[in-house]
Design an enzyme around this catalytic site. Structure first.
Site, PDB file in Angstrom:
ATOM      1  N   SER A  45       0.799  -1.234   0.000  1.00  0.00           N
ATOM      2  CA  SER A  45       0.000   0.000   0.000  1.00  0.00           C
ATOM      3  C   SER A  45       0.830   1.281   0.000  1.00  0.00           C
ATOM      4  O   SER A  45       0.355   2.314  -0.441  1.00  0.00           O
ATOM      5  CB  SER A  45      -0.972   0.011   1.173  1.00  0.00           C
ATOM      6  OG  SER A  45      -0.293   0.220   2.387  1.00  0.00           O
ATOM      7  N   LYS A  67       0.109   4.878   6.734  1.00  0.00           N
ATOM      8  CA  LYS A  67      -0.428   5.633   5.596  1.00  0.00           C
ATOM      9  C   LYS A  67       0.154   7.046   5.597  1.00  0.00           C
ATOM     10  O   LYS A  67       0.754   7.500   6.561  1.00  0.00           O
ATOM     11  CB  LYS A  67      -1.963   5.739   5.674  1.00  0.00           C
ATOM     12  CG  LYS A  67      -2.693   4.425   5.741  1.00  0.00           C
ATOM     13  CD  LYS A  67      -2.562   3.622   4.486  1.00  0.00           C
ATOM     14  CE  LYS A  67      -3.214   2.252   4.656  1.00  0.00           C
ATOM     15  NZ  LYS A  67      -2.752   1.293   3.688  1.00  0.00           N
TER      16      LYS A  67
END
Length: 175
Positions: A43, A91
């Site tokens: 990711s 993230k």
């Protein structure tokens, strides 16, 4: 001259004193100041794990830097997953409270980030379970700020807080 038995007792006593001081200090440091974590998954490629499934970066997570929930757009952060509290995710912060963001695949095309929240995304769109799937994230879920890649040695570097220009909020609220 000291008998061996007395020396052994003194050594053991000194060791135990040191042990019972060192363990709480170490636990406090790892909980409040910084720790290391292995990053898994695709990711955050290419920023983290550029080799795909063949490698895992190990990063330094700075707890102290986020103790007052102060983050900036572009920071790479660790947070408790809003969908699975047993899991931590990593993230990039894309938008802060008051910002209006154009989403990628979220149910709403534009979202205004509510007070006390942030919008986070993985760098590898389409391979990231992020705010586009679960919406704005409460600052209370913030765990740490990722500051450096520690492993593998050929990737030693400081992680820069860079907001990709194409992901900049449509409207930013000034502080």
């Amino acid at each position: 001259m000291m008998p061996a038995q007395d020396f052994g007792r003194r050594y053991l006593k000194a060791f135990l004193k040191g042990f019972f001081v060192a363990v709480p200090v170490t636990v406090t440091f790892l909980d409040q100041v910084a720790c290391v974590a292995r990053v898994e998954g695709a990711s955050m490629q290419p920023s983290l794990n550029p080799g795909g499934n063949h490698s895992s970066d190990v990063v330094l997570l700075n707890h102290w830097k986020v103790r007052n929930y102060e983050v900036q757009r572009g920071d790479i952060v660790s947070l408790v997953s809003p969908k699975n509290p047993e899991q931590k995710i990593i993230k990039r912060v894309i938008a802060l409270e008051g910002d209006i963001i154009k989403t990628i695949g979220h149910k709403n095309r534009y979202v205004k980030v509510p007070r006390g929240h942030m919008w986070v995304e993985g760098d590898h769109h389409g391979h990231s379970f992020d705010s586009n799937a679960f919406g704005p994230v409460s600052l209370g879920l913030l765990h740490a700020h990722a500051t450096h890649i520690l492993w593998p040695p050929e990737r030693w570097q400081r992680l820069e807080s860079i907001l990709p220009p194409e992901r900049a909020p449509v409207q930013m609220e000034e502080k």
